[in-house]
Design a protein around this motif. Structure first.
Motif, PDB file in Angstrom:
ATOM      1  N   GLU A  38       0.861  -1.187   0.000  1.00 19.33           N
ATOM      2  CA  GLU A  38       0.000   0.000   0.000  1.00 19.33           C
ATOM      3  C   GLU A  38       0.897   1.237   0.000  1.00 19.33           C
ATOM      4  O   GLU A  38       1.893   1.299   0.722  1.00 19.33           O
ATOM      5  N   TYR A  39       0.518   2.240  -0.785  1.00 19.20           N
ATOM      6  CA  TYR A  39       1.395   3.405  -0.874  1.00 19.20           C
ATOM      7  C   TYR A  39       1.498   4.135   0.458  1.00 19.20           C
ATOM      8  O   TYR A  39       2.536   4.716   0.769  1.00 19.20           O
ATOM      9  N   TYR A  40       0.422   4.079   1.261  1.00 22.57           N
ATOM     10  CA  TYR A  40       0.478   4.751   2.564  1.00 22.57           C
ATOM     11  C   TYR A  40       1.517   4.106   3.481  1.00 22.57           C
ATOM     12  O   TYR A  40       2.041   4.753   4.393  1.00 22.57           O
ATOM     13  N   GLN A  41       1.821   2.820   3.247  1.00 15.09           N
ATOM     14  CA  GLN A  41       2.834   2.158   4.076  1.00 15.09           C
ATOM     15  C   GLN A  41       4.208   2.798   3.874  1.00 15.09           C
ATOM     16  O   GLN A  41       4.994   2.911   4.810  1.00 15.09           O
ATOM     17  N   ILE A  42       4.468   3.220   2.643  1.00 11.94           N
ATOM     18  CA  ILE A  42       5.743   3.882   2.364  1.00 11.94           C
ATOM     19  C   ILE A  42       5.767   5.249   3.038  1.00 11.94           C
ATOM     20  O   ILE A  42       6.770   5.653   3.642  1.00 11.94           O
ATOM     21  N   TYR A  43       4.644   5.976   2.963  1.00 11.31           N
ATOM     22  CA  TYR A  43       4.570   7.287   3.621  1.00 11.31           C
ATOM     23  C   TYR A  43       4.730   7.149   5.134  1.00 11.31           C
ATOM     24  O   TYR A  43       5.413   7.934   5.780  1.00 11.31           O
ATOM     25  N   GLN A  44       4.070   6.139   5.711  1.00 10.43           N
ATOM     26  CA  GLN A  44       4.140   5.951   7.154  1.00 10.43           C
ATOM     27  C   GLN A  44       5.567   5.631   7.602  1.00 10.43           C
ATOM     28  O   GLN A  44       6.036   6.144   8.612  1.00 10.43           O
ATOM     29  N   ASP A  56      13.677  -8.246  -0.945  1.00  6.16           N
ATOM     30  CA  ASP A  56      15.082  -7.832  -0.848  1.00  6.16           C
ATOM     31  C   ASP A  56      15.266  -6.322  -0.918  1.00  6.16           C
ATOM     32  O   ASP A  56      16.402  -5.839  -0.860  1.00  6.16           O
ATOM     33  N   TYR A  57      14.172  -5.563  -1.025  1.00  7.25           N
ATOM     34  CA  TYR A  57      14.315  -4.122  -1.257  1.00  7.25           C
ATOM     35  C   TYR A  57      13.595  -3.275  -0.216  1.00  7.25           C
ATOM     36  O   TYR A  57      12.587  -3.692   0.361  1.00  7.25           O
ATOM     37  N   TYR A  58      14.141  -2.071  -0.016  1.00  8.16           N
ATOM     38  CA  TYR A  58      13.527  -1.051   0.820  1.00  8.16           C
ATOM     39  C   TYR A  58      12.977   0.033  -0.103  1.00  8.16           C
ATOM     40  O   TYR A  58      13.691   0.542  -0.970  1.00  8.16           O
ATOM     41  N   PHE A  59      11.722   0.409   0.083  1.00 11.43           N
ATOM     42  CA  PHE A  59      11.089   1.437  -0.739  1.00 11.43           C
ATOM     43  C   PHE A  59      10.909   2.707   0.082  1.00 11.43           C
ATOM     44  O   PHE A  59      10.541   2.658   1.262  1.00 11.43           O
ATOM     45  N   TYR A  60      11.166   3.849  -0.548  1.00 12.47           N
ATOM     46  CA  TYR A  60      10.967   5.117   0.145  1.00 12.47           C
ATOM     47  C   TYR A  60      10.728   6.221  -0.875  1.00 12.47           C
ATOM     48  O   TYR A  60      10.955   6.050  -2.074  1.00 12.47           O
ATOM     49  N   GLN A  70       9.738  11.701  -5.663  1.00 13.09           N
ATOM     50  CA  GLN A  70      10.520  10.619  -6.255  1.00 13.09           C
ATOM     51  C   GLN A  70      10.321   9.333  -5.458  1.00 13.09           C
ATOM     52  O   GLN A  70      10.234   9.362  -4.227  1.00 13.09           O
ATOM     53  N   LEU A  71      10.237   8.218  -6.181  1.00 10.62           N
ATOM     54  CA  LEU A  71      10.084   6.903  -5.567  1.00 10.62           C
ATOM     55  C   LEU A  71      11.368   6.116  -5.783  1.00 10.62           C
ATOM     56  O   LEU A  71      11.852   6.011  -6.913  1.00 10.62           O
ATOM     57  N   TYR A  72      11.918   5.552  -4.686  1.00 15.87           N
ATOM     58  CA  TYR A  72      13.191   4.831  -4.742  1.00 15.87           C
ATOM     59  C   TYR A  72      13.041   3.394  -4.227  1.00 15.87           C
ATOM     60  O   TYR A  72      12.157   3.104  -3.417  1.00 15.87           O
ATOM     61  N   ALA A  73      13.954   2.542  -4.677  1.00 14.35           N
ATOM     62  CA  ALA A  73      14.106   1.188  -4.144  1.00 14.35           C
ATOM     63  C   ALA A  73      15.587   0.975  -3.863  1.00 14.35           C
ATOM     64  O   ALA A  73      16.426   1.211  -4.740  1.00 14.35           O
ATOM     65  N   ALA A  74      15.916   0.554  -2.651  1.00 14.92           N
ATOM     66  CA  ALA A  74      17.319   0.374  -2.260  1.00 14.92           C
ATOM     67  C   ALA A  74      17.510  -0.994  -1.622  1.00 14.92           C
ATOM     68  O   ALA A  74      16.574  -1.572  -1.066  1.00 14.92           O
ATOM     69  N   THR A  86       9.788   9.746 -11.014  1.00  9.45           N
ATOM     70  CA  THR A  86       9.639  11.112 -10.521  1.00  9.45           C
ATOM     71  C   THR A  86       8.330  11.662 -11.049  1.00  9.45           C
ATOM     72  O   THR A  86       8.100  11.655 -12.263  1.00  9.45           O
ATOM     73  N   THR A  87       7.463  12.116 -10.153  1.00  9.35           N
ATOM     74  CA  THR A  87       6.168  12.638 -10.591  1.00  9.35           C
ATOM     75  C   THR A  87       6.352  13.959 -11.327  1.00  9.35           C
ATOM     76  O   THR A  87       7.387  14.614 -11.214  1.00  9.35           O
ATOM     77  N   LYS A  88       5.325  14.357 -12.043  1.00  9.14           N
ATOM     78  CA  LYS A  88       5.361  15.626 -12.750  1.00  9.14           C
ATOM     79  C   LYS A  88       5.020  16.770 -11.796  1.00  9.14           C
ATOM     80  O   LYS A  88       4.650  16.557 -10.652  1.00  9.14           O
ATOM     81  N   ALA A  89       5.119  17.982 -12.300  1.00 10.49           N
ATOM     82  CA  ALA A  89       4.934  19.163 -11.453  1.00 10.49           C
ATOM     83  C   ALA A  89       3.564  19.213 -10.805  1.00 10.49           C
ATOM     84  O   ALA A  89       3.417  19.680  -9.680  1.00 10.49           O
ATOM     85  N   GLU A  90       2.528  18.714 -11.507  1.00  9.79           N
ATOM     86  CA  GLU A  90       1.185  18.760 -10.923  1.00  9.79           C
ATOM     87  C   GLU A  90       0.987  17.699  -9.841  1.00  9.79           C
ATOM     88  O   GLU A  90      -0.085  17.563  -9.271  1.00  9.79           O
TER      89      GLU A  90
END
Length: 325
Positions: A38-44, A56-60, A70-74, A86-90
């Motif tokens: 869930e995307y909110y899990q990344i925000y939390q 195997d990955y960490y998302f942030y 910007q959305l990353y995976a490490a 990377t989202t657009k300006a809007e």
């Protein structure tokens, strides 16, 4: 002394045996099943100063000064990792993620929320997001990704005209979309099945098999008016929390256990007491709360094996969808 006869093809046979013995060592690693994030899990996790781990990955995420995100995976908690999008300006909306240790899928909307592009990105290396398909959606709804298996990506969207929830299969190799069901709302999923409720259907719960592309079961319940509140999926079973109002006006709540394919129903717990709310269901416990009507709430853990309840502290109460308390 006679020499033993050579078996014809013996050397070739020996080579085949040797190859078979080596196969486990040289066989490529099988792809792991997809996990729904869930995307909110990344925000939390970001708000807590950490990262959300899946496989195997960490998302942030990282917010830029101009409002873009910007959305990353490490691979570690500290590494910068790979920039996925990377989202657009809007600042359009990004859907939930569907990831295993090789790929991640996500959908990005336009500013109005009426058009989504679904992407697939390879987690390793420096490859960029690949557009899989694009779909129209009701502005009040969204596109959610549920499973990727058998060459298809399964997702739901709110139909542009009427907002009705629809399930689609997108063929990953071509991006072609095929509608599979209408009026069904995904409650939970595992590696093969989608568990869906239908508010206009007397059976309420539908089991959709991603392998066959069809609804294979509609688990019956003692009362056809029971509505599905929550569904929990484990390795070999599902738990379905239902509620309905009987002819006395009492609200009856049940927790049923089924096999993964929706067969073999067992009533694990039933209550018609006022003020009861079911929290999380695990393979061992059913968590529920009881509103005393005076501003006080008690929390309990019901042990399935003993059919007994014990009070727990609010901090130890589990209710993923209800916010914990």
């Amino acid at each position: 002394m006679k020499k033993p006869k050579l078996v014809r093809g013996g050397l070739a046979f020996a080579a085949i045996v040797l190859l078979c013995l080596l196969l486990p060592a040289i066989r490529p690693k099988a792809a792991t099943a997809y996990s729904l994030i869930e995307y909110y899990q990344i925000y939390q996790s970001e708000a807590a100063g950490t990262r959300y781990k899946s496989g195997d990955y960490y998302f942030y995420t990282k917010m830029l000064s101009d409002g873009r995100e910007q959305l990353y995976a490490a691979k570690t908690l500290k590494a910068k990792g790979k920039l996925l999008y990377t989202t657009k300006a809007e600042n359009p909306h990004i859907s939930n993620l569907l990831a295993n240790d090789t790929y991640v899928y996500y959908a990005v909307s336009n500013a109005a929320g009426t058009y989504y592009v679904i992407y697939r990105n390879t987690l390793s290396g420096s490859g960029t997001a690949k557009k899989l398909t694009a779909v129209k959606c009701n502005a009040a709804g969204e596109v959610l990704l549920w499973n990727a298996t058998g060459g298809n990506l399964y997702y739901t969207l709110s139909a542009p005209a009427d907002g009705e929830q629809r399930l689609y299969a997108c063929k990953i190799s071509t991006g072609k979309n095929t509608k599979k069901a209408s009026g069904l709302y995904v409650e939970a999923t595992n590696g093969r099945y989608l568990y869906m409720s239908a508010y206009a259907d007397e059976y309420m719960l539908h089991v959709f098999d991603c392998k066959t592309g069809k609804v294979i079961a509609r688990p019956k319940k003692p009362e056809m008016l029971m509505s599905v509140e929550k569904v929990f999926v484990y390795d070999d079973r599902i738990y379905v929390v239902t509620q309905y109002q009987d002819n006395t006006g009492a609200i009856v709540r049940n927790v049923f256990r089924y096999k993964l394919n929706g067969t073999s129903r067992t009533n694990v717990m039933s209550t018609r007491k006022d003020g009861i709310s079911i929290g999380d269901v695990t393979k061992t416990y059913i968590y529920y709360s009881e509103d005393q009507g005076n501003g006080t709430t008690y929390y309990y853990a019901y042990k399935q094996s003993t059919k007994k309840s014990a009070r727990v502290k609010a901090a130890n109460y589990k209710d993923t969808w209800g916010g914990g308390q």
